[in-house]
Scaffold this active site. Sequence first.
Site, PDB file in Angstrom:
ATOM      1  CD  GLU A   7     -21.445  -1.391   8.391  1.00  0.00           C
ATOM      2  OE1 GLU A   7     -21.534  -0.747   7.342  1.00  0.00           O
ATOM      3  OE2 GLU A   7     -21.273  -2.588   8.439  1.00  0.00           O
ATOM      4  CB  CYS A  54     -22.831   2.841   5.682  1.00  0.00           C
ATOM      5  SG  CYS A  54     -21.351   1.586   5.782  1.00  0.00           S
TER       6      CYS A  54
END
Length: 473
Positions: A220, A254
């Site tokens: 990720e 993120c």
Amino acid sequence: MTDNSTFSSPIEPAQLLAAQRAVFHQKGAPTLDERRADLSKLRKILIANRRQIETAVNTDFGHRSRHETSIMELAGTVGGIDYLIKNLRRMMRPEKRHVAIHMRIGSARVEYQPLGVIGVMAPWNYPVVLALMPLATAIAAGNRVMLKPSEFTPTVNALIERLLGELFPVEQVAVVNGDAAVGAAFSALPFDHLIFTGSTAVGHKVMEAASKNLVPVTLELGGKSPIIIEKNHPLDHASAGIVFGKLVSGGQTCIAPDYALVHEDDLAAFLDSYDAAVASAYPDGPSSEDYTWVFNDRHLTRLNGLLEDARTKGASVREVGRQGKNIPTRAMRPTVITDVTNDMNVAHEEIFGPILPVFTYRTLDEAITFVNERPRPLALYYYGHDNAAQRKVLDGTTSGNVTINGTIMHIAQDDLPFGGVGASGIGAYHGIEGFRRLSHAKGIFVQGRWNSITLLRAPFGKLADRILSVVLR
């Protein structure tokens, strides 16, 4: 080994991995009840230690809103655990699969079994949820876990290590603390699967290290997640949602919106609307209790460098929201950048802070092209009520996930997979996809007493030719 230790050499984590794997082979897969019990214990201890977790995160950040920690970290983890507990029986159930007619009488199914030992590498920006949600998923899938948290969150790490040590023997769950060298050695261990959350640059190194042992990875990463605002969309609605997604945890998320694409006719109104939305969310400016600081001086220097580079190359830089008083050094004021050109660093680097570049477009096709000319993002956001335009954006772009008429809330949907695509990541967890990601899908065929395939054994003759002529017609 009987206790959780802080390791400083690659040899000790390797021994720990061997110990976890040996116990896994000895005990086999845990039952449904055992997995649920472990998840319930984890849930209970997180809720019981809410205040300690909020305080630990605040200490490592210098200042982070305790509400943001509970909303983004604890609620996210507890909600994910609840989902796993509720749906685990269904996830573990074997799946019946189709059997070709010439293979009948027989049956086929897929059974999901644990992989073994899962490595988890967590970042500093969400040190609780990005450590414990992969851990919970791995436990649900019946695995054992070695967790390597970021060395930049020592207070949180110590608390997590203590709490996990109270719940699990080290042969089931262990924490490996250490600096970047320990992290590099950790990523090179022969896990059965490795989950990494962090930057694209480090993700390259992690994947390279894992590949030497053919360890499958879930990465990720991040990237420049865009917002597209439909022409004439109510800007107060869009701005409120963008402020939330952009400024939660100081922009250090993120999936935070990295830049906005606004129709050229709406630019001035959007800038005013965004300014007002920031002022409304943080009435005392950057000194507001609810406003999170930039994590450390190094990141603050990097963000100021992006602003200075943009100014030097001709961009317009505008601070937004209230100015505030007695602003701490790392409480960076929210900023908007316009007139951004392709030679500016802010046009290419993931920002990871309270800076929002705003670009204009004339047609929706132009906005879609702008997004597609860049690496595929971890998230994409679209504000607009035109169903055809929504469909055009969904079909015309590729991203990890999408939220329409909002920001970042796709991550809170426990039944949706979460992950990137291309440069923003590999694989997904959350939902049943996470369970399956950390399981081996074992295909099983049970042949009946009689099966027509027995007619296709040597010695071959005319019957075999007739059967093949039918099968391959």
